[in-house]
Design a protein around this motif. Structure first.
Motif, PDB file in Angstrom:
ATOM      1  N   TYR B  35       0.874  -1.277   0.011  1.00  0.00           N
ATOM      2  CA  TYR B  35       0.106  -0.035  -0.028  1.00  0.00           C
ATOM      3  C   TYR B  35       0.793   1.374  -0.031  1.00  0.00           C
ATOM      4  O   TYR B  35       2.053   1.230   0.517  1.00  0.00           O
ATOM      5  CB  TYR B  35      -0.812   0.032   1.295  1.00  0.00           C
ATOM      6  N   GLN B  36       0.312   2.193  -0.510  1.00  0.00           N
ATOM      7  CA  GLN B  36       0.957   3.682  -0.761  1.00  0.00           C
ATOM      8  C   GLN B  36       0.195   4.494   0.177  1.00  0.00           C
ATOM      9  O   GLN B  36      -1.000   4.599  -0.263  1.00  0.00           O
ATOM     10  CB  GLN B  36       1.453   4.270  -2.038  1.00  0.00           C
ATOM     11  N   GLN B  44      -3.674   3.792  -0.624  1.00  0.00           N
ATOM     12  CA  GLN B  44      -3.968   3.200  -1.793  1.00  0.00           C
ATOM     13  C   GLN B  44      -3.256   1.797  -2.026  1.00  0.00           C
ATOM     14  O   GLN B  44      -2.210   1.784  -1.872  1.00  0.00           O
ATOM     15  CB  GLN B  44      -3.260   4.121  -3.039  1.00  0.00           C
ATOM     16  N   PHE B  45      -4.197   0.675  -2.392  1.00  0.00           N
ATOM     17  CA  PHE B  45      -3.730  -0.365  -2.558  1.00  0.00           C
ATOM     18  C   PHE B  45      -2.960  -0.537  -4.091  1.00  0.00           C
ATOM     19  O   PHE B  45      -3.096   0.028  -5.102  1.00  0.00           O
ATOM     20  CB  PHE B  45      -4.934  -1.338  -2.770  1.00  0.00           C
ATOM     21  N   LEU B  46      -1.550  -1.142  -3.815  1.00  0.00           N
ATOM     22  CA  LEU B  46      -0.778  -1.122  -5.102  1.00  0.00           C
ATOM     23  C   LEU B  46      -0.909  -2.598  -5.710  1.00  0.00           C
ATOM     24  O   LEU B  46      -1.323  -2.936  -6.977  1.00  0.00           O
ATOM     25  CB  LEU B  46       0.669  -0.766  -4.695  1.00  0.00           C
ATOM     26  N   ILE B  47      -0.510  -3.691  -4.876  1.00  0.00           N
ATOM     27  CA  ILE B  47      -0.431  -4.809  -5.460  1.00  0.00           C
ATOM     28  C   ILE B  47      -0.389  -6.088  -4.312  1.00  0.00           C
ATOM     29  O   ILE B  47      -0.445  -5.787  -3.172  1.00  0.00           O
ATOM     30  CB  ILE B  47       0.859  -5.302  -6.254  1.00  0.00           C
ATOM     31  N   ASN B  59      -3.564   0.397  -8.113  1.00  0.00           N
ATOM     32  CA  ASN B  59      -3.108   1.469  -8.736  1.00  0.00           C
ATOM     33  C   ASN B  59      -1.531   1.711  -8.782  1.00  0.00           C
ATOM     34  O   ASN B  59      -0.990   2.681  -8.384  1.00  0.00           O
ATOM     35  CB  ASN B  59      -3.766   2.695  -8.013  1.00  0.00           C
ATOM     36  N   ILE B  60      -0.903   0.506  -9.151  1.00  0.00           N
ATOM     37  CA  ILE B  60       0.327   0.354  -9.353  1.00  0.00           C
ATOM     38  C   ILE B  60       0.880   1.039 -10.774  1.00  0.00           C
ATOM     39  O   ILE B  60       0.692   0.796 -11.485  1.00  0.00           O
ATOM     40  CB  ILE B  60       0.893  -0.902  -9.054  1.00  0.00           C
ATOM     41  N   TYR B  89       5.094   3.848   2.624  1.00  0.00           N
ATOM     42  CA  TYR B  89       4.570   2.414   1.666  1.00  0.00           C
ATOM     43  C   TYR B  89       4.783   1.448   2.844  1.00  0.00           C
ATOM     44  O   TYR B  89       5.520   1.074   3.669  1.00  0.00           O
ATOM     45  CB  TYR B  89       5.884   2.093   0.954  1.00  0.00           C
ATOM     46  N   PHE B  90       3.359   0.606   2.677  1.00  0.00           N
ATOM     47  CA  PHE B  90       3.055  -0.086   3.942  1.00  0.00           C
ATOM     48  C   PHE B  90       3.192  -1.395   3.111  1.00  0.00           C
ATOM     49  O   PHE B  90       2.448  -1.743   2.147  1.00  0.00           O
ATOM     50  CB  PHE B  90       1.712   0.094   4.662  1.00  0.00           C
ATOM     51  N   CYS B  91       3.597  -2.145   3.810  1.00  0.00           N
ATOM     52  CA  CYS B  91       3.418  -3.903   3.425  1.00  0.00           C
ATOM     53  C   CYS B  91       2.523  -4.490   4.405  1.00  0.00           C
ATOM     54  O   CYS B  91       2.425  -3.903   5.595  1.00  0.00           O
ATOM     55  CB  CYS B  91       4.794  -4.526   3.485  1.00  0.00           C
TER      56      CYS B  91
END
Lengths: 112, 117
Positions: B35-36, B44-47, B59-60, B89-91
């Motif tokens: 996440y960003q 915002q979810f990335l992947i 939204n990557i 940036y979160f994991c």
């Protein structure tokens, strides 16, 4: 596209007052999750609601899932300074349970 | 402590550079999410990866890529960095993929604060 809206964006209360944040989805949700993020911290899972009309309590926190499963609320009774933080709701994207759509959060400030 | 480890905690770099963020999920968790978080756009979810395979994409940007290794740790690579990539940036990790009408709860790491100057 599908959206999850949270209101209010900010809330400032006096310690001991109640607080409520609302989460509204543009589409029906199969479930909804709530997270809390303390200042400088990371989101921490609070609860997940799955059933229509479901109400769950965690001490002073009461979570509700609407009958139509399009809205949810988090109510805190008699706020304390430890409640400070941002509260997020998140629900799955329709047709894709793997992706969560997040609200922008409600930031709660509590005056001692 | 969530059990999710992210390194480094802070990263300062210049525009045009490339960086790698690392994440070790909780023991036993097969899913890793990136996440960003920025002030104006929230989380915002990335992947997402599940057991080494990409499972969901958000939204990557094309300048960003990720992978999950056999030992389940994950890396997020950010290249051609721009000022606007500055963010937290979160994991996060979870047990499963989130099927069956229920999403597994996410356990977040403490994040990597990226500053692009």
């Amino acid at each position: 596209g599908q959206q999850v809206m949270q209101i209010p964006q900010y809330q400032h209360v006096q310690e001991g007052e109640d607080f409520t944040t609302y989460c509204n989805s543009s589409t029906t949700l199969s479930n909804i999750q709530w997270y809390k993020q303390r200042p400088g911290g990371h989101p921490v899972f609070l609860i997940q609601l799955v059933k229509s009309g479901e109400v769950k309590k965690q001490k002073r926190l009461t979570f509700q899932f609407g009958e139509a499963k399009k809205n949810s609320s988090l109510h805190i009774t008699a706020t304390q300074t430890t409640d400070v933080g941002t509260y997020f709701c998140a629900g799955p994207l329709s047709g894709n349970n793997r992706k969560l759509i997040w609200g922008l959060g409600t930031s709660l400030a509590v005056n001692p | 402590d969530s059990g999710v480890t992210q390194t480094p905690k802070h990263l300062i770099t210049a525009t045009g550079q490339r960086v790698t963020l690392r994440c070790s999920p909780r023991s036993g968790d097969l899913s890793v999410y990136w996440y960003q978080q920025s002030l104006d756009q929230g989380l915002q979810f990335l992947i997402q990866y599940y057991n080494g395979e990409e499972r969901a994409k958000g939204n990557i940007l094309e300048r960003f890529s990720a992978q999950q290794f056999p030992d389940l740790h994950s890396e997020l690579n950010l290249s051609s960095l721009e000022l606007g990539d500055s963010a937290l940036y979160f994991c996060a990790s979870s047990v499963a993929t989130g099927t069956g009408g229920r999403n597994e709860k996410l356990f977040f790491g403490s994040g990597t604060q990226l500053s692009v100057l």
